[in-house]
Scaffold this active site. Structure first.
Site, PDB file in Angstrom:
ATOM      1  N   HIS A  72       0.857  -1.270   0.010  1.00 18.69           N
ATOM      2  CA  HIS A  72       0.107  -0.008  -0.128  1.00 18.69           C
ATOM      3  C   HIS A  72       0.805   1.187   0.038  1.00 18.69           C
ATOM      4  O   HIS A  72       0.714   2.046  -0.966  1.00 18.69           O
ATOM      5  CB  HIS A  72      -0.924  -0.036   1.251  1.00 18.69           C
ATOM      6  CG  HIS A  72      -1.870  -0.974   1.366  1.00 18.69           C
ATOM      7  ND1 HIS A  72      -2.310  -1.647   0.218  1.00 18.69           N
ATOM      8  CD2 HIS A  72      -2.635  -1.578   2.318  1.00 18.69           C
ATOM      9  CE1 HIS A  72      -3.317  -2.702   0.513  1.00 18.69           C
ATOM     10  NE2 HIS A  72      -3.426  -2.616   1.881  1.00 18.69           N
ATOM     11  N   LEU A 113      -3.635  22.678   2.831  1.00 17.50           N
ATOM     12  CA  LEU A 113      -2.365  23.434   3.042  1.00 17.50           C
ATOM     13  C   LEU A 113      -2.288  24.252   4.075  1.00 17.50           C
ATOM     14  O   LEU A 113      -3.207  25.164   4.556  1.00 17.50           O
ATOM     15  CB  LEU A 113      -2.220  23.886   1.642  1.00 17.50           C
ATOM     16  CG  LEU A 113      -0.949  24.662   1.429  1.00 17.50           C
ATOM     17  CD1 LEU A 113       0.190  23.629   1.339  1.00 17.50           C
ATOM     18  CD2 LEU A 113      -0.967  25.650   0.191  1.00 17.50           C
TER      19      LEU A 113
END
Length: 603
Positions: A352, A496
């Site tokens: 993964h 962000l």
């Protein structure tokens, strides 16, 4: 170590005598395809006629040149009509009038040759099939993504009737939130397409019986077949051999989805690949990693390659570290026996997290074609340093009492040996030795029985040179830099972290988020990863599936350190159930001047 049977090819018998290739790849032309079927694609651009002559069947062709086309190169063909030879061997072919006895191929009734897709879930009585595969197939049907003609077969050792399978499957089906109106009706229609055939995974006779049932439902159409192996890895090869020799399509494609684990190390993985390729071509093998089907992982390349503000920053010049974090707030309850044979590194990190890292760090591919994308991923993996033991920390959760509730230790599971050293937690520092990423630490962390559940990518940028506001921010480097967070699950989001002035007369700076929370921005429910991957397999789209050379490169990174951990019997650091994991992971990050992004009140 896993062992696989020696090379044996399918036995020849009357059951297979009409098919020279036991499994037809997606690009092969099957022998049994009828003449009109072969020509069908060509009929779109060229008018074809069959006419009977004394010499048998011959073919006439009328070439229509579109407006603006100067000429068309002519392949060597026989033509009874007048042909003008122009410069450079260019032929001018006049229109051909079909003879009276000619048959216009374009007017053929191709309804009998319409294709159908038969999906066989091998291991249909297992948890994965019940909880993920059947619900994903129903979701695809519910949204109109499956072909007009399709059939779903469950295959397992359990004795079960069609009705019993439908009852079992119906308990796990749900409808999309935004399309509830026809839910019951759609469920009934879907369940009518579901059938069951009991059989052993290593019995060619049982698979021949399945083949007969599939043919009954395919009703003479071009038969495409997809087998999903939802079974333990030790019986993969038996099932593949039987499916290929006894139940492959005679006139369409045959594909096989293989679930992880793909071996335990480089050697066993290579042996598994060799065994699979005795019966399948590489383009028929779909190695599934469901994390590659998750929405935010799929969006990773879109975020980077379609937004100018990110691509120039995606390098060692602006990024000081990248973190891949996987955490579960529960232990191995119910899976202890399976998990103890693999551990967290094989179960999560080698597949993964490493696959996500390769997508994150790859160069811009030539196109969105599957092979172009997978080529770039392989380049990243081959540029990485093999893991060293010094760059790995392992842990195992122990019993802990919290809020009056006692949580068990890993070794309290009755299916786990009491002296097991299998890690349930691991942290690692990896490096990519290429021009873009030289010196940037890529940190991975994966664990079970931790304080919360999450899967995310955290990109920590470098500090601003000569920052005017250092005095306002203080000496904490982490608070002075930007961070891009891609939360894969739960509550999918991209945000962000930026420095911002707190409103007021003073000059005080604060860290704020520019946040794209998917649930707030998009009303549509996010599809499950298995839906996307199953649809891709049906359509032959391979970019989210793992190629054999990707697998080889991935195992070459982890095999040496796995062998060293097991040979030296390294004792994992114990951490309480529900904690943040071993303290050693923080020392590992600090060695590279990094602080884990999921630590602290501001995450």
């Amino acid at each position: 170590m896993a062992t696989y049977p020696p090379s044996t090819h399918c036995p020849s018998s009357s059951a297979y005598s009409n098919n020279s290739s036991l499994i037809n790849g997606s690009n092969r032309l099957p022998q049994r395809t009828s003449f009109p079927s072969i020509l069908r694609k060509r009929c779109r651009s060229t008018k074809l006629y069959l006419h009977q002559s004394s010499n048998g069947v011959s073919l006439s062709k009328a070439v229509h040149v579109q407006d603006g086309a100067k000429s068309m190169k002519a392949s060597p063909v026989e033509n009874d009509g007048p042909v003008k030879i122009l410069k450079d061997g260019i032929l001018s072919v006049p229109p051909v009038t079909p003879p009276e006895e000619s048959i216009d191929i374009a007017s053929f009734d191709f309804n009998k040759d319409k294709s159908t897709v038969s999906i066989t879930v091998v291991g249909a009585s297992g948890d994965l099939a019940k909880k993920k595969i059947f619900p994903a197939l129903f979701a695809l049907y519910y949204e109109g993504c499956l072909p007009e003609h399709f059939t779903i077969f469950g295959y397992a050792r359990s004795k079960m009737t069609d009705a019993e399978l439908r009852t079992m499957v119906s308990k796990t089906l749900t409808c999309r939130i935004d399309q509830r109106e026809n839910c019951g009706e759609k469920m009934d229609q879907f369940l009518e397409r579901c059938f069951y055939h009991p059989g052993q995974y290593d019995s060619q006779e049982n698979f021949l019986e399945l083949d007969k049932k599939l043919k009954e439902h395919e009703a003479g159409r071009v038969a495409n077949r997809l087998f999903y192996l939802s079974i333990p890895p030790n019986i993969f090869i038996d099932a593949v051999k039987c499916a290929s020799c006894s139940a492959s399509s005679a006139n369409g494609w045959t594909r096989v989805i293989v679930e992880k684990p793909f071996g335990r190390d480089s050697e066993s993985s290579a042996a598994l690949t060799r065994s699979l390729k005795q019966y399948l071509d590489e383009d028929q093998i779909f190695r599934i990693d469901h994390y590659l089907g998750k929405e935010l992982v799929e969006n990773l390349s879109v975020l980077r390659f379609s937004n100018l503000i990110f691509e120039p920053l995606w390098s060692r010049q602006y990024i000081r570290n990248v973190q891949f974090i996987f955490a579960e707030d529960f232990g191995t309850e119910g899976r202890g026996g399976y998990f103890d044979n693999y551990g967290i590194i094989r179960d999560i990190m080698q597949n993964h997290l490493l696959q996500i890292l390769a997508l994150f760090a790859m160069e811009t591919p030539v196109s969105l074609d599957a092979e172009d994308i997978r080529n770039e991923k392989v380049k990243v993996l081959r540029s990485m340093r093999p893991l060293r033991l010094d760059d790995v920390v392992t842990g195992q959760y122990k019993s802990h009492t919290r809020g009056g509730v006692k949580y068990p230790a890993y070794v309290d599971d009755k299916t786990v040996p009491s002296d097991s050293l299998t890690p349930t937690f691991a942290a690692a520092a990896l490096f990519i030795d290429n021009a873009r990423w030289d010196g940037v630490p890529f940190l991975m962390k994966a664990g079970k029985a931790l304080h919360d559940r999450r899967a995310e990518i955290r990109v920590q940028f470098r500090h601003v040179p000569g920052n005017l506001y250092n005095k306002n921010i203080g000496t904490d480097l982490d608070l002075a830099t930007n961070e891009l967070v891609i939360r894969v699950q739960p509550d999918e989001a991209i945000y962000l972290k930026i420095n911002n002035k707190v409103p007021g007369l003073g000059m005080r700076l604060d860290r704020s988020n520019l946040n794209l929370l998917y649930a707030a921005r998009y009303s549509k429910e996010i599809p499950d990863a298995y839906e996307r991957l199953l649809l891709d397999a049906i359509e032959g789209e391979r970019r989210l599936f793992i190629r054999s050379d990707e697998l080889d490169a991935a195992w070459s990174l982890f095999t040496p350190v796995l062998k060293e951990l097991e040979d030296k019997k390294i004792v994992p650091e114990y951490y309480p159930y529900g904690s943040r994991g071993p303290v050693g992971s923080h020392y590992l990050a600090a060695r590279y001047k990094v602080r884990w992004g999921d630590v602290g009140s501001e995450q």
